[in-house]
Motif scaffolding. Structure first.
Motif, PDB file in Angstrom:
ATOM      1  N   SER A 301       0.900  -1.325  -0.007  1.00  0.00           N
ATOM      2  CA  SER A 301       0.197   0.162   0.152  1.00  0.00           C
ATOM      3  C   SER A 301       0.953   1.075  -0.043  1.00  0.00           C
ATOM      4  O   SER A 301       2.003   1.154   0.807  1.00  0.00           O
ATOM      5  CB  SER A 301      -0.817   0.111   1.253  1.00  0.00           C
ATOM      6  OG  SER A 301      -1.799  -1.017   1.138  1.00  0.00           O
ATOM      7  N   ALA A 303       0.243   5.854   0.132  1.00  0.00           N
ATOM      8  CA  ALA A 303      -0.654   7.099   0.325  1.00  0.00           C
ATOM      9  C   ALA A 303      -0.928   7.450  -1.031  1.00  0.00           C
ATOM     10  O   ALA A 303       0.083   7.204  -2.070  1.00  0.00           O
ATOM     11  CB  ALA A 303      -0.033   7.836   1.133  1.00  0.00           C
ATOM     12  N   ASP A 325      -4.077   3.311  -0.816  1.00  0.00           N
ATOM     13  CA  ASP A 325      -5.041   2.994   0.142  1.00  0.00           C
ATOM     14  C   ASP A 325      -5.285   4.669   0.768  1.00  0.00           C
ATOM     15  O   ASP A 325      -4.263   5.273   1.323  1.00  0.00           O
ATOM     16  CB  ASP A 325      -4.166   2.364   1.357  1.00  0.00           C
ATOM     17  CG  ASP A 325      -5.233   2.235   2.434  1.00  0.00           C
ATOM     18  OD1 ASP A 325      -6.143   2.691   2.465  1.00  0.00           O
ATOM     19  OD2 ASP A 325      -4.971   1.321   3.260  1.00  0.00           O
ATOM     20  N   SER A 327      -6.918   5.553   3.059  1.00  0.00           N
ATOM     21  CA  SER A 327      -6.980   5.801   4.614  1.00  0.00           C
ATOM     22  C   SER A 327      -5.631   6.109   5.230  1.00  0.00           C
ATOM     23  O   SER A 327      -5.582   6.486   6.347  1.00  0.00           O
ATOM     24  CB  SER A 327      -7.464   4.493   5.358  1.00  0.00           C
ATOM     25  OG  SER A 327      -6.498   3.494   5.078  1.00  0.00           O
ATOM     26  N   LEU A 328      -4.658   6.089   4.220  1.00  0.00           N
ATOM     27  CA  LEU A 328      -3.358   6.158   4.752  1.00  0.00           C
ATOM     28  C   LEU A 328      -2.837   7.798   5.103  1.00  0.00           C
ATOM     29  O   LEU A 328      -1.828   8.096   5.513  1.00  0.00           O
ATOM     30  CB  LEU A 328      -2.235   5.779   3.778  1.00  0.00           C
ATOM     31  CG  LEU A 328      -2.136   4.086   3.964  1.00  0.00           C
ATOM     32  CD1 LEU A 328      -1.052   3.604   2.936  1.00  0.00           C
ATOM     33  CD2 LEU A 328      -1.973   3.580   5.364  1.00  0.00           C
ATOM     34  N   GLU A 329      -3.756   8.863   4.590  1.00  0.00           N
ATOM     35  CA  GLU A 329      -3.433   9.995   4.783  1.00  0.00           C
ATOM     36  C   GLU A 329      -4.542  10.647   4.768  1.00  0.00           C
ATOM     37  O   GLU A 329      -5.871  10.529   4.317  1.00  0.00           O
ATOM     38  CB  GLU A 329      -2.297  10.513   3.940  1.00  0.00           C
ATOM     39  CG  GLU A 329      -2.863  10.668   2.519  1.00  0.00           C
ATOM     40  CD  GLU A 329      -1.809  11.086   1.247  1.00  0.00           C
ATOM     41  OE1 GLU A 329      -0.962  11.692   1.730  1.00  0.00           O
ATOM     42  OE2 GLU A 329      -1.985  10.615   0.308  1.00  0.00           O
TER      43      GLU A 329
END
Ligand SMILES: [Zn+2]
Length: 333
Positions: A301, A303, A325, A327-329
């Protein structure tokens, strides 16, 4: 449904052979009754993204029709807005009008996710998973028959060997890097995984013949071979492993094409067919099959802001899939 923001972050291409640029863009609007706005949770980088960015589709229907162009067309997320209905459900989609983090898709092209599947698990299935699943189905094999997957540790290959094994096929996989070979071996322990740089196709064929106690050249080997890499060597390797009347399924599309031996098609009656993605019916079947058998994509994954690093790793010869992904930042405007 939650109120929508008016702008979003997007990684865009503004010309061929340029890196992606992170920009603010308006959230796309719905214009047709078939439109759905998807909040993208995970998007997977596809090899055709790389071909497209390098200008490989110029003059073809797949070429960007306008700039900026957004990559990672295989993705999964949640419905944020529908043209008419207001029901909220998890969906996956496969469409080219993507805007990370929001994308407008045609509701006739989406499929509900099995409840056990996360967006991160689903995204690589939308193009890579469907493409290799359809290629396998196009081989029209019966359980117990043998399939060769050339490029078994890549984005498509590592899913393909799992599908094939669960379809009851005997699996022969070849690849050329240690990482890819290790991954394939670990995913399907019952398969024959071979380093194509070390074992000649003819020698592998003889090994398979011994295993099957078949010693006539045209009767030994694989019933079908799927060619995933773009090299002529990969094509030749797959063709060599085929029995007479076997099927060679071409999925890759090297710029200069493949050369085939007329001996193979005239005297050995080998069929060469092509396979491209798959229908929505097959997409739904593949998702159910994947969930039922616990098949997983192997992915790394990144960002959204790291997309260019992802692309660099893609070009350095990775195995498995590379995904963004969301949701990573924090991507809030
Ligand atoms: Zn794709």
């Amino acid at each position: 449904m939650l109120p929508l923001p008016t702008t979003m972050k997007a990684q865009v291409l503004t010309a061929y052979n340029e890196p992606y640029t992170l920009v603010d863009m308006p959230v796309p609007e719905l214009t047709s009754p078939y439109d759905l706005l998807i909040k993208v949770e995970a998007a997977s980088y596809c090899h055709t993204d790389a071909v497209c960015a390098a200008g490989g589709f110029q003059g073809h229907a797949n070429a960007p029709t306008q700039w900026p162009h957004i990559g990672c067309h295989e993705f999964a997320g949640t419905v944020a807005q529908a043209f008419e209905s207001n029901s909220e459900m998890d969906l996956v989609a496969h469409d080219f009008r993507i805007g990370d983090r929001y994308a407008v898709v045609d509701l006739r092209q989406v499929a509900p996710l099995p409840t056990s599947m996360s967006a991160k698990e689903a995204a690589p299935l939308m193009c890579a998973g469907l493409t290799i699943y359809a290629a396998l189905r196009n081989c029209e094999l019966q359980p117990g028959q043998r399939i060769a997957i050339i490029g078994c540790g890549g984005g498509l290959g590592h899913l393909g060997i799992q599908f094939a094994h669960r379809m009851g096929l005997k699996v022969v996989g070849t690849d050329t890097s240690k990482g890819a070979l290790d991954l394939a071996q670990q995913l399907v322990k019952q398969s024959t995984i071979v380093d194509a740089t070390k074992v000649k196709a003819e020698d592998l064929l003889q090994e398979i013949g011994k295993e099957d106690t078949v010693f006539e050249r045209g009767q030994m080997g694989c019933d079908a071979a799927i060619i995933l890499p773009e090299s002529q060597a990969a094509f030749d390797y797959g063709m060599c492993l085929l029995k007479d009347r076997g099927t060679c399924v071409v999925v890759s599309f090297p710029r200069n094409g493949f050369t085939f031996s007329t001996q193979d098609v005239v005297f050995r009656h080998v069929s060469i067919i092509g396979s491209l993605v798959g229908s929505n019916r097959l997409l739904r079947e593949m998702l159910t099959f994947t969930a039922k058998h616990g098949i997983k994509s192997t992915s790394k994954s990144f960002a959204l802001s790291q997309l260019n690093e992802l692309v660099e790793q893609h070009h350095s010869g990775v195995y498995g899939k590379l995904i963004v992904d969301m949701s990573l930042e924090d991507l809030s405007p």
